[in-house]
Design an enzyme around this catalytic site. Structure first.
Site, short mmCIF file in Angstrom:
data_model
loop_
_atom_site.label_atom_id
_atom_site.label_comp_id
_atom_site.label_asym_id
_atom_site.label_seq_id
_atom_site.Cartn_x
_atom_site.Cartn_y
_atom_site.Cartn_z
N ASP A 191 -0.81 -0.94 -2.99
CA ASP A 191 0.38 -1.70 -3.33
C ASP A 191 0.26 -2.14 -4.79
OD1 ASP A 191 2.86 -3.27 -2.58
OD2 ASP A 191 1.56 -4.91 -3.21
N GLU A 275 3.62 3.63 -2.95
CA GLU A 275 5.04 3.37 -2.76
C GLU A 275 5.81 3.92 -3.95
OE1 GLU A 275 7.91 -0.37 -1.42
OE2 GLU A 275 5.93 -0.74 -2.30
N ASP A 356 0.30 -8.88 -0.45
CA ASP A 356 -0.04 -7.58 -1.05
C ASP A 356 -0.95 -6.76 -0.15
OD1 ASP A 356 1.49 -8.32 -3.23
OD2 ASP A 356 -0.23 -9.12 -4.35
#
Length: 417
Positions: A191, A275, A356
């Protein structure tokens, strides 16, 4: 796969003058060919072929008084400038037809002599590496090279780059075979953020170095000095180079840091999941400076390139996946939360999550599910079939680039001959 190995070169004063002439001649040939194609389009004629353009703007032009000085430089960089024009047109047509992904690509534009970055390319006919470790360029001479590592194979071409900071680089293209690393069991989801650069699903944290923010004071002083110099003066040019060197130091430091982090992640994990961040959108908002300083796009690109070389897998999770809304323990969706909320408790199972770390674990789970459900995966749940990331060929990144120049991993030593 093709890799670029970039080295600093140190031409003499005479060689710099010869390179400057070659830069100018290659630019003129490019602009003349572009003008010929634009005129043909306005007149309703088909685009001139590359062979016809070569005869017109190089061979025939050398016999005219206006372009007689084209004979003073090697012909190889002039021909390669026409190849660059063909590639620019091909990229435009592919973008219009939808064959090229990414941002729309416009028509080629004329090059300016005022561009701070100049480059020219030599093929096998225009260069060779001598036994005294110098790079011989046609009609330029033997140039001293700072060899920092071995070349793994004979280079097929070399690009000479003059960056805005006044540094010269030689970027060699070599064709190498993939070097798969021993398989490991670990897989990781990442992340990305700004407070911390990255949080890994295994609990690891990578701090955000903020290279640009730390250099802002020095950059501010250099840019203030530049703004006070008279335009067109030699003092202004010296001030401009000083600013460019300060920016180049930031870019080089960031690139070196990104290479080290991505190499470590690829070596320790068989699969990496990220992501798909909307970096372009973030770079237009109030966090634009921080987003550019982070270099997320370069981080992802380096992971993909090294995964292709070392037999690893890089998976990209869709940007609409609610990684911050799902509980990584039970899968319950609690809904969106403002960025100030860094910890939250699941309303279903009551587990306390760090925002996170929970997002990284959800990205890992989503990436693994995509691999299991992808075509060619196992029929029943089990161990996913590892797929190597697609090979990617990138250009030289020496402060532009895009980067980048990417510098392939290697060991120090002298070049092959």
């Amino acid at each position: 796969m093709h890799l670029r190995y970039s080295y600093r070169i140190y031409p003499t004063v005479g060689q710099r003058e010869a390179l400057a002439r070659t830069f100018g001649c290659a630019r003129v040939v490019y602009n003349d060919a572009l003008a010929a194609r634009k005129d043909a389009r306005k007149s309703g004629f088909p685009y001139p072929r590359s062979s016809d353009l070569q005869k017109q703007v190089i061979t025939a032009a050398k016999g005219t008084p206006e372009r007689a000085w084209l004979a003073s430089v090697g012909v190889d960089p002039l021909i390669q400038s026409l190849r660059d024009l063909d590639a620019a047109y091909q990229n435009f047509f592919d973008s219009v037809s939808g064959k090229r992904a990414g941002c729309p690509v416009g028509l080629p534009r004329f090059k300016s002599r005022k561009d701070n970055r100049q480059s020219l390319r030599f093929t096998r006919n225009g260069f060779r590496i001598r036994g005294n470790r110098k790079l011989n360029l046609a009609k330029i001479g033997d140039v001293r090279v700072k060899w920092s590592r071995n070349l793994p194979a004979d280079p097929s071409s070399v690009t000479i780059v003059l960056d805005p900071a006044g540094r010269y680089h030689a970027s060699f293209v070599v064709d190498v075979e993939p070097e798969p690393l021993p398989e490991v069991q670990a897989e990781v989801g990442i992340d990305l953020g700004l407070t911390t650069y990255a949080v890994l699903s295994d609990g690891g944290v990578i701090d955000n170095p903020r290279f640009l923010r730390k250099a802002e004071k020095r950059l501010k002083v250099a840019q203030r000095e530049l703004s006070r110099k008279a335009k067109g003066s030699k003092n202004r040019e010296r001030a401009r180079v000083k600013v460019a060197r300060a920016h180049a130091k930031v870019a080089d430091t960031r690139r070196d840091w990104l290479h080290k982090q991505t190499t470590r992640i690829i070596r320790e994990n068989q699969a990496v999941y990220l992501e798909d961040l909307n970096v372009r959108g973030l770079a237009r908002g109030r966090l634009a400076k921080s987003a550019h300083d982070a270099g997320w796009a370069a981080f992802r690109r380096l992971l993909e390139e090294k995964a292709a070389r070392y037999g690893r897998t890089v998976g990209i999770v869709h940007r609409m996946f609610p990684s911050s809304q799902l509980c990584s323990r039970c899968g319950h969706r609690d809904g969106p939360k403002p960025l100030v909320v860094r910890e939250w408790a699941c309303g279903a199972c009551g587990v306390l999550h760090g925002r996170d770390l929970n997002a990284a674990r959800n990205i890992l789970a989503a990436g693994q599910a995509d691999r299991l459900n992808a075509p060619g995966g196992p029929v029943s749940p089990g161990v996913a079939i590892p797929r190597r990331a697609r090979p990617v060929e990138r250009g030289t990144h020496l402060g532009d680039l895009r980067p980048t120049g990417n510098r392939a991993a290697g060991v120090g030593g002298i070049p092959i001959h």
